[in-house]
Design a protein around this motif. Sequence first.
Motif, mmCIF file in Angstrom:
data_model
loop_
_atom_site.group_PDB
_atom_site.id
_atom_site.type_symbol
_atom_site.label_atom_id
_atom_site.label_comp_id
_atom_site.label_asym_id
_atom_site.label_seq_id
_atom_site.Cartn_x
_atom_site.Cartn_y
_atom_site.Cartn_z
ATOM 1 N N LEU A 140 32.980 53.707 34.753
ATOM 2 C CA LEU A 140 33.454 52.631 35.643
ATOM 3 C C LEU A 140 32.381 51.563 35.847
ATOM 4 O O LEU A 140 32.680 50.365 35.842
ATOM 5 C CB LEU A 140 33.905 53.206 36.981
ATOM 6 N N ILE A 141 31.149 51.980 36.029
ATOM 7 C CA ILE A 141 30.053 51.025 36.212
ATOM 8 C C ILE A 141 29.895 50.163 34.957
ATOM 9 O O ILE A 141 29.759 48.940 35.044
ATOM 10 C CB ILE A 141 28.737 51.757 36.568
ATOM 11 N N ILE A 142 29.939 50.792 33.794
ATOM 12 C CA ILE A 142 29.832 50.032 32.537
ATOM 13 C C ILE A 142 31.017 49.078 32.399
ATOM 14 O O ILE A 142 30.855 47.917 32.028
ATOM 15 C CB ILE A 142 29.729 50.989 31.331
ATOM 16 N N GLY A 143 32.227 49.565 32.706
ATOM 17 C CA GLY A 143 33.417 48.728 32.612
ATOM 18 C C GLY A 143 33.354 47.527 33.538
ATOM 19 O O GLY A 143 33.698 46.400 33.143
ATOM 20 N N ILE A 144 32.879 47.735 34.756
ATOM 21 C CA ILE A 144 32.756 46.624 35.711
ATOM 22 C C ILE A 144 31.697 45.636 35.237
ATOM 23 O O ILE A 144 31.881 44.424 35.319
ATOM 24 C CB ILE A 144 32.453 47.161 37.129
ATOM 25 N N TRP A 145 30.606 46.153 34.692
ATOM 26 C CA TRP A 145 29.565 45.268 34.163
ATOM 27 C C TRP A 145 30.109 44.421 33.012
ATOM 28 O O TRP A 145 29.864 43.208 32.947
ATOM 29 C CB TRP A 145 28.363 46.098 33.709
ATOM 30 N N ILE A 146 30.861 45.043 32.101
ATOM 31 C CA ILE A 146 31.454 44.299 30.988
ATOM 32 C C ILE A 146 32.445 43.261 31.519
ATOM 33 O O ILE A 146 32.490 42.126 31.032
ATOM 34 C CB ILE A 146 32.132 45.255 29.983
ATOM 35 N N ALA B 3 32.306 28.980 29.153
ATOM 36 C CA ALA B 3 32.998 28.290 28.064
ATOM 37 C C ALA B 3 33.905 27.185 28.599
ATOM 38 O O ALA B 3 34.040 26.126 27.974
ATOM 39 C CB ALA B 3 33.806 29.287 27.244
ATOM 40 N N VAL B 4 34.504 27.392 29.753
ATOM 41 C CA VAL B 4 35.394 26.390 30.348
ATOM 42 C C VAL B 4 34.576 25.291 31.028
ATOM 43 O O VAL B 4 34.889 24.108 30.910
ATOM 44 C CB VAL B 4 36.370 27.056 31.349
ATOM 45 N N ALA B 5 33.534 25.657 31.733
ATOM 46 C CA ALA B 5 32.792 24.699 32.557
ATOM 47 C C ALA B 5 31.854 23.809 31.750
ATOM 48 O O ALA B 5 31.710 22.636 32.055
ATOM 49 C CB ALA B 5 31.995 25.441 33.629
ATOM 50 N N TYR B 6 31.211 24.357 30.729
ATOM 51 C CA TYR B 6 30.201 23.600 29.986
ATOM 52 C C TYR B 6 30.830 22.955 28.767
ATOM 53 O O TYR B 6 30.787 23.484 27.667
ATOM 54 C CB TYR B 6 29.039 24.497 29.580
ATOM 55 N N VAL C 280 33.874 37.611 32.386
ATOM 56 C CA VAL C 280 34.321 36.515 33.248
ATOM 57 C C VAL C 280 33.277 35.387 33.253
ATOM 58 O O VAL C 280 33.635 34.205 33.193
ATOM 59 C CB VAL C 280 34.613 37.024 34.681
ATOM 60 N N VAL C 281 32.012 35.750 33.280
ATOM 61 C CA VAL C 281 30.954 34.740 33.238
ATOM 62 C C VAL C 281 31.005 33.981 31.908
ATOM 63 O O VAL C 281 30.868 32.752 31.874
ATOM 64 C CB VAL C 281 29.565 35.385 33.464
ATOM 65 N N SER C 282 31.219 34.683 30.805
ATOM 66 C CA SER C 282 31.299 34.023 29.493
ATOM 67 C C SER C 282 32.465 33.043 29.436
ATOM 68 O O SER C 282 32.311 31.918 28.963
ATOM 69 C CB SER C 282 31.456 35.068 28.376
#
Length: 176
Positions: A98-104, A115-118, A109-111
């Motif tokens: 779960l920790i790995i899944g949340i990190w991914i 991609a949308v913002a920049y 989401v950051v990626s």
Amino acid sequence: MPNTVDCMDTPRTLFLLLGLIALLFGILAVVFPAVVLVSLVIIVGIIFLLLGIIMAGIGISDEPGVPRSLLIAGGLLGIIIGLIALISPYIATIAIGLIIGIWILVTAVVSISRAVAYKWLPHRVLLGLVGVLGLIVAFFVIFNPVGGTVAIMWVVGIYFIVIGLVAGLVISWFVR
């Protein structure tokens, strides 16, 4: 009189040994990923338990200037995590998944957000695709944490097989 220790090709032997150990671990991780994962969880559980006991012991001691309450709390948390890993490695494996899944998920989401913002980013479409791929992997790992951690063990196993082959065969052959 020649020294017999100097006759042994130490760097080559060490690289070969390193390669063989990495190769063996990699093969075990690919063939028996659940067994290797549970073994690692138990080893980490023992480490957390021992470090928790030591940390709590330091917190209980009368050392001036030491943040005793934080050390005791951290030590107790380490003891609890260690006991959970030792008593039920399966639950610890689910938690790790779960920790790995949340990190991914957060990374994906950051990626996508970047991609949308920049708009000026030259390869933002690729960054967005990596984010979408990350979302798919994250949902797989979050909704199937044991399967996700087993898949991660396969990747780790393949990595160690490659390292074992490179270090054990290639590097030990060329090291003088």
